[in-house]
Design a protein around this motif. Structure first.
Motif, short mmCIF file in Angstrom:
data_model
loop_
_atom_site.label_atom_id
_atom_site.label_comp_id
_atom_site.label_asym_id
_atom_site.label_seq_id
_atom_site.Cartn_x
_atom_site.Cartn_y
_atom_site.Cartn_z
N ASP A 115 0.87 -1.18 0.00
CA ASP A 115 0.00 0.00 0.00
C ASP A 115 0.91 1.23 0.00
N ASP A 116 1.66 1.36 -1.09
CA ASP A 116 2.66 2.42 -1.18
C ASP A 116 2.04 3.81 -1.11
N THR A 117 2.67 4.65 -0.32
CA THR A 117 2.32 6.07 -0.27
C THR A 117 3.62 6.85 -0.26
N GLN A 118 3.57 8.07 -0.73
CA GLN A 118 4.75 8.94 -0.71
C GLN A 118 5.16 9.12 0.74
N THR A 119 6.40 8.76 1.05
CA THR A 119 6.86 8.70 2.42
C THR A 119 8.24 9.32 2.52
N THR A 120 8.46 10.07 3.57
CA THR A 120 9.80 10.51 3.91
C THR A 120 10.24 9.67 5.09
N THR A 121 11.27 8.88 4.87
CA THR A 121 11.73 7.96 5.89
C THR A 121 12.74 8.62 6.81
N ASP A 122 12.97 7.98 7.93
CA ASP A 122 13.97 8.41 8.89
C ASP A 122 14.82 7.19 9.23
N TYR A 123 15.93 7.40 9.91
CA TYR A 123 16.76 6.25 10.27
C TYR A 123 15.92 5.31 11.13
N PHE A 137 16.47 1.77 6.67
CA PHE A 137 17.16 3.06 6.54
C PHE A 137 18.04 3.35 7.75
N TYR A 138 19.24 3.86 7.46
CA TYR A 138 20.07 4.43 8.50
C TYR A 138 20.29 5.91 8.21
N HIS A 152 14.17 0.71 16.99
CA HIS A 152 14.36 1.69 18.07
C HIS A 152 15.75 1.51 18.68
N MET A 153 16.67 2.28 18.18
CA MET A 153 18.02 2.31 18.73
C MET A 153 18.69 3.60 18.29
N PRO A 154 19.71 4.05 19.00
CA PRO A 154 20.39 5.28 18.61
C PRO A 154 20.93 5.20 17.17
N GLN A 155 20.90 6.34 16.50
CA GLN A 155 21.28 6.38 15.09
C GLN A 155 22.72 5.90 14.89
N ASP A 156 23.64 6.27 15.77
CA ASP A 156 25.04 5.85 15.57
C ASP A 156 25.19 4.33 15.69
#
Length: 174
Positions: A115-123, A137-138, A152-156
């Motif tokens: 169910d694709d929608t235009q999305t802006t992802t985050d890490y 995504f990282y 759910h973990m710190p980006q680094d």
């Protein structure tokens, strides 16, 4: 006598009840006059002495787990049809490839509902791409995806797991 199209068999079992019993009695009489033979009229639910169920029992659903290499990562999975379809394929081991300096992409082996929608992802976002690929995504990107979950973990820490070459992920159930 012409029977309604939704009840073409006069011998089928028909169960009837209503709140107080008045309307169910009237309905049972009308159905009998139409030629139905196996009518069971239970009266009103307010006088019912048997067991009642107010919601469907929840099936014990096993938790999905995600391993990146040898590391189990904490994930909140989306509650949608794509994640349910992914669950049906488990266990999965997916070779991932780095792409664009902000994501790892890997094939799940077949197409599943999306169910694709235009999305802006985050890490940390986990998405379905083109119905047959998982992307983790990282970094960030904007495209048409179906959300599957979020790590759910710190980006680094996530970058350490994903930004240093191709990886293999495993998705399993408890």
């Amino acid at each position: 006598m012409m029977l309604p199209g939704s009840f073409p068999n006069p011998d089928q079992i028909i169960l009837i009840y209503c709140r107080s019993g008045r309307r169910s009695k009237e309905a049972a009489e009308k159905l009998a006059n139409m030629g139905y033979k196996n009518i069971y009229e239970f009266g009103g639910i307010i006088t019912w002495t048997g067991e009642t169920v107010t919601e469907a029992p929840k099936q014990e659903e096993k938790e999905m787990k995600l391993m990146i290499g040898d590391t189990e990562v904490p994930v909140t999975w989306q509650n949608n049809v794509s994640t349910a379809a992914l669950r049906e394929l488990l266990p999965l081991e997916i070779p991932m490839s780095m792409y664009g300096g902000f994501e790892q992409v890997g094939p799940i082996g077949q197409s599943i509902v999306s169910d694709d929608t235009q999305t802006t992802t985050d890490y940390g976002d986990i998405v379905l791409y083109s119905g047959d690929q998982i992307v983790i995504f990282y970094g960030s990107n904007s495209w048409s995806y179906t959300r599957l979950g979020h790590i759910h973990m710190p980006q680094d820490e996530l970058e350490t797991l994903l930004a240093n070459g191709d990886v293999t992920i495993r998705i399993t159930q408890d």
